[in-house]
Design a protein around this motif. Structure first.
Motif, short mmCIF file in Angstrom:
data_model
loop_
_atom_site.label_atom_id
_atom_site.label_comp_id
_atom_site.label_asym_id
_atom_site.label_seq_id
_atom_site.Cartn_x
_atom_site.Cartn_y
_atom_site.Cartn_z
N PRO A 10 -19.76 -56.33 -77.06
CA PRO A 10 -19.85 -56.97 -75.28
C PRO A 10 -20.79 -56.73 -74.42
O PRO A 10 -21.90 -57.66 -73.83
CB PRO A 10 -18.37 -56.76 -75.09
N LEU A 11 -20.94 -55.63 -74.35
CA LEU A 11 -22.16 -55.18 -73.66
C LEU A 11 -23.48 -55.29 -73.65
O LEU A 11 -24.23 -55.94 -73.04
CB LEU A 11 -21.49 -53.06 -72.84
N LEU A 14 -24.08 -59.41 -73.09
CA LEU A 14 -24.49 -58.97 -72.28
C LEU A 14 -25.70 -58.82 -71.50
O LEU A 14 -26.19 -59.64 -70.92
CB LEU A 14 -23.63 -58.16 -70.77
N LEU A 15 -25.96 -57.84 -71.83
CA LEU A 15 -27.78 -57.46 -71.68
C LEU A 15 -28.45 -58.14 -72.61
O LEU A 15 -29.90 -58.51 -71.67
CB LEU A 15 -27.64 -56.35 -72.09
N ALA A 18 -28.99 -60.55 -69.39
CA ALA A 18 -29.79 -60.51 -68.74
C ALA A 18 -31.40 -60.66 -69.74
O ALA A 18 -32.06 -61.04 -68.68
CB ALA A 18 -29.36 -59.38 -68.51
N LEU A 19 -31.71 -59.93 -70.63
CA LEU A 19 -33.00 -59.91 -71.09
C LEU A 19 -33.56 -61.17 -70.46
O LEU A 19 -34.30 -61.53 -70.21
CB LEU A 19 -33.33 -59.27 -72.24
N LEU A 21 -32.90 -64.05 -69.02
CA LEU A 21 -32.69 -64.41 -67.97
C LEU A 21 -33.96 -63.76 -67.19
O LEU A 21 -34.89 -64.68 -66.19
CB LEU A 21 -31.33 -63.79 -66.86
N SER A 22 -34.50 -62.30 -67.32
CA SER A 22 -35.41 -61.87 -67.10
C SER A 22 -36.83 -62.36 -67.21
O SER A 22 -37.67 -62.03 -66.33
CB SER A 22 -35.50 -60.16 -67.01
N CYS A 26 -39.44 -64.48 -65.05
CA CYS A 26 -40.75 -63.98 -64.31
C CYS A 26 -41.95 -65.22 -65.08
O CYS A 26 -43.20 -65.30 -64.31
CB CYS A 26 -41.19 -62.83 -65.00
N ALA A 29 -44.03 -66.40 -62.25
CA ALA A 29 -45.12 -66.03 -60.94
C ALA A 29 -46.81 -66.40 -62.02
O ALA A 29 -47.35 -66.27 -60.89
CB ALA A 29 -44.72 -64.70 -61.22
N THR A 30 -47.19 -66.24 -63.35
CA THR A 30 -47.73 -66.85 -62.99
C THR A 30 -48.59 -68.18 -63.37
O THR A 30 -50.29 -67.66 -63.30
CB THR A 30 -47.84 -67.00 -65.00
N THR B 59 -26.66 -55.87 -63.76
CA THR B 59 -28.42 -56.32 -64.96
C THR B 59 -28.98 -56.92 -63.61
O THR B 59 -30.22 -56.53 -63.58
CB THR B 59 -27.15 -57.28 -65.30
N VAL B 64 -32.74 -55.92 -63.97
CA VAL B 64 -33.40 -58.02 -64.86
C VAL B 64 -34.60 -57.22 -63.22
O VAL B 64 -35.64 -57.23 -64.03
CB VAL B 64 -32.90 -59.09 -63.99
#
Lengths: 445, 332
Positions: A10-11, A14-15, A18-19, A21-22, A26, A29-30, B59, B64
């Motif tokens: 499960p972790l 989640l990660l 998150a990835l 999302l990140s 970003c 911004a370009t 996160t 992030v």
């Protein structure tokens, strides 16, 4: 082990989320900002709200003048100004804000700080309309001395100005005119006369020049100004832009370095200048333990609280070398409007409003700084600097306007410090700078 | 001397509740039992609801942005405006940059040289203070410098070491007419190192003392009866019983030393009015100057590249440290 893996599953999910999302976060911004065109600012702005991020903090003399101007502006136009008195870090806060749609409508700062973050990144609105707007019956462009704008420092990518200055700063070699009336009566005009003055002061027992050697920006003024005296305004930037580094072989460049070396080797600098902490040396100078200091037009306000009783501020310009016409240093403090601002007309109107004689006069007489308008009166302490600027045929920026990423801090300042602090000779300085500059452009070209 | 040495810690042991330690003789290898008790099953079910919210917050707020920094480090970017993808160029560039290597070297000096000095002193102080009368007061006194903002030391350095400052004024009556140039650019970094030792030792002494105080007095009595020397007592009782505290301190120092910034900024750089002399830069200062010097176009790509490298350094060092410090946990 199997149990651990089950716990981690499960972790890991989640990660993963998150990835994802990140990366989307970003991506935005370009996007390049859209270049804005000049807007008409003459219409009614009543009821509009301007968000202004100020470089001044509540209580500073300049803040008081600007706050008074804003009060009048609101009364006259019906617009509302929402001010954040942020202080000098406003430009640092501006950088991340420019990546969002939540930008201030108006910011101010020194040219040196605004240019890298908003002027040269194409994030500022063209302020052509401000320059043609009339204050006190005259166009803004006609009340700002032409020599400030003729070299195009404010011109952005499209050739339109992105900054409107309301105040300026400069530098000079400061002294106590009460103690040295002879310098006020006849300031040294050439380098040789300057050295004569230094020799006389040295013989009299006082240290000729005080210098806070830990401030690299002050140290560099000596070499940069000497070079500008020899080769004219803009020559330092030209030298630095040269990717081959050949410019450093020019005998005039070596000559400028030699002038600095002369000051160091001649023992004209106050003992301990190379191992002290700002503002120790300017305090020494204000107490009368040294005669001269090369520093900014802010010197009277900065040292006023601890100057010796009866201290009378006066200054002369960095002496001419080889009777070339000498430019005066003029750094600008002024407004810029972010291109993403939704209140262009009202923000630009406020920028123009600060150029009215009433507030320009207040900057000179109440805040005791140099207003950008040359017809505004100034405090007697900076009268010598104003006279020098008015008389100068041309102007130059601090460090000749060099803002290449990291060049000053990482390449020039460390080597120039070595020269000024007596750790290297003029010849070695030239050789090291040439190599370092070639390497810099290899890495950053 | 008989110390009850338990089995090596498995990874799962970290999750054990403190209460489980006291529960009688433990069965070996509990973590690998296939089905698990009903408590284990319950615990498994609660993992996501309990860890989830913290994990999401962590996160969003840390991981992030960290990944964002990695992304920025692959670009040439002035902080706003267009970003240009340059791949790993920023990393290559900072590795070629003498100044980055110098800054990084300074960071390592802080980590290892200052770190060693701090721990040797902290341990020595711990031993001295353990038996000292009025140790609570002494402990507070040596902890005090840690509470003071580094800015104060930066400003004080001027008062103390300026050419006309306190040190030289005190030296003058002693006939020293040509004192060393204390604040010359090359001397600033050694001064910073000394200051850090002085301010940080008390902090770690306090933590180590808490560990030493935990040791039950009967071990010392045991030592006295067995005729152990002071060194033997240190070697066989104090060190093994405080080893885990020591390891935690080492990790704390590693993490904080790589981030040291403000004291360098105020010690040199004329109390923040300018950039400090490059001789005293650390990796953190290098990062800051690249992004926020305010004197030139910001280079966010290079700045984040150096920040990412610092993060990598911390991670590698912490893993290595944990490995090097791993000992059988001694419980008492």
């Amino acid at each position: 082990m199997g149990k651990t893996a089950r716990h981690l599953r499960p972790l890991a999910a989640l990660l993963g989320a998150a990835l994802a999302l990140s990366t989307t976060a970003c991506g935005g911004a370009t996007d390049a900002s859209t270049a804005a065109a000049a807007v008409d600012i003459s219409g009614s702005i009543s009821g509009q709200t301007i968000n202004y991020w100020s470089m001044w903090k509540d209580g500073e003399p300049q803040q008081k003048v600007i706050a008074a101007a804003i009060a009048d502006f609101e009364k006259e136009t019906g617009a509302n100004v929402s001010v954040q008195w942020q202080g000098r870090s406003n430009t640092e806060k501006l950088v991340p804000a420019l990546n969002t749609n939540n930008v201030p409508d108006l910011v101010d700062g020194t040219f040196a700080k605004l240019a890298p973050v908003i002027g040269e990144t194409g994030q500022a609105s063209p302020l052509t309309s401000v320059y043609s707007y009339e204050v006190d019956g005259k166009a803004v462009s006609s009340v700002i001395p032409e020599k400030f704008t003729s070299n195009g420092v404010f011109k952005g990518e499209a050739g339109q100005p992105w900054m409107v200055p309301y105040s300026i700063s400069s530098d000079g070699i400061w002294f106590d005119a009460a103690k040295h009336p002879e310098l006020k009566a006849k300031p040294p005009a050439t380098w040789d006369e300057f050295i004569e003055v230094l020799d006389k002061l040295k013989a009299s027992g006082t240290a000729p020049i005080a210098a806070d050697g830990d401030v690299a920006g002050y140290n560099s003024t000596w070499f940069v100004t000497a070079l500008l005296r020899l080769k004219g305004a803009g020559s330092f930037k030209e030298l630095v832009e040269d990717k081959s580094g050949k410019g450093w072989d020019d005998p005039a460049v070596l000559e400028a370095a030699r002038k600095v070396e002369t000051l160091v080797k001649g023992g004209y600098l106050n003992r301990g200048y190379n191992a002290s902490k700002f503002p120790a040396q300017q305090q020494l100078w204000a107490n009368g333990d040294a005669s001269l200091i090369l520093n900014g037009s802010w010197t009277p306000t900065e040292t006023g609280s601890y100057a010796a009783p009866g201290f009378e501020y006066s200054s002369f310009q960095f002496p001419a070398i080889d009777d070339k016409p000498a430019s005066a240093r003029v750094d600008f403090i002024g407004f810029a409007v972010p291109a993403k601002s939704q209140n262009q007309a009202s923000a630009q109107r406020l920028a123009a409003f600060m150029l009215s004689a009433k507030y320009q006069n207040a900057l000179g007489t109440e805040a005791k700084v140099l207003p950008v308008r040359s017809d505004a009166p100034v405090d007697p302490a900076v009268a010598s600097v104003k006279a020098a600027i008015d008389a100068a045929p041309a102007t130059h920026l601090q460090n000749d306007g060099v803002t290449f990423p990291g060049f000053m801090e990482k390449v020039f300042f460390p080597k120039d410090d070595e020269l000024f602090l007596g750790k290297t000779s003029a010849d070695d300085f030239i050789a090291k700078m040439k190599d370092a500059q070639i390497q810099y452009w290899k890495d950053n070209g | 001397m008989t110390l009850d040495v338990k089995e090596p810690r498995t990874d799962g042991a970290a999750a054990q509740s403190p209460g489980s330690r006291k529960a009688g003789p433990r069965k070996p290898q509990r973590g690998s039992r296939p089905g698990g008790s009903s408590i284990d099953a319950q615990r498994k079910k609660l993992l996501v609801p309990f860890v989830g919210p913290a994990f999401v917050l962590y996160t969003v707020l840390f991981i992030v942005p960290a990944l964002g920094a990695v992304w920025i480090s692959l670009h040439k970017w002035a902080g706003s405006g267009p970003m240009k993808f340059v791949g790993l160029d920023n990393y290559g560039r900072i590795f070629r940059d003498q100044l980055f290597l110098l800054s990084f070297g300074n960071t390592l000096l802080l980590l290892f040289v200052v770190g060693t000095a701090i721990f040797v002193l902290a341990f020595a102080l711990t031993l001295v203070l353990r038996d000292m009368a009025g140790k609570k007061i002494a402990r507070n006194v040596i902890f005090f410098p840690h509470l003071i903002n580094a800015l104060v030391f930066g400003v004080l350095a001027g008062f103390i070491f300026n050419p006309g400052g306190m040190v030289n004024s005190l030296l003058a009556p002693l006939g020293v007419t040509d004192p060393p140039k204390w604040l010359a650019q090359d001397n600033i970094f050694p001064l910073i190192m000394v200051t850090l030792v002085c301010t940080t030792t008390g902090y770690f002494t306090t933590i180590l003392m808490a560990g030493v105080d935990r040791i039950p007095p009967y071990y010392y009595e045991d030592c006295a009866l067995a005729g152990a020397s002071a060194f033997q007592r240190l070697r066989y009782v104090i060190l093994p019983l405080t080893w885990d505290v020591f390891g935690t301190c080492a990790v704390l120092w590693t993490i904080s030393s790589v981030k040291i910034f403000e004291i360098v900024w105020v010690f040199g750089g004329s109390s923040g009015a300018g950039v400090p002399p490059t001789q005293s830069w650390t990796a953190a200062v290098y990062t800051y100057v690249n992004a926020f010097s305010g004197q030139s176009t910001p280079a966010y790509g290079a700045a984040t590249a150096s920040a990412v490298l610092s993060l990598a350094l911390i991670s590698v060092l912490v893993v290595l440290l944990r490995r090097a410090m791993r000992r059988d946990a001694v419980e008492f």
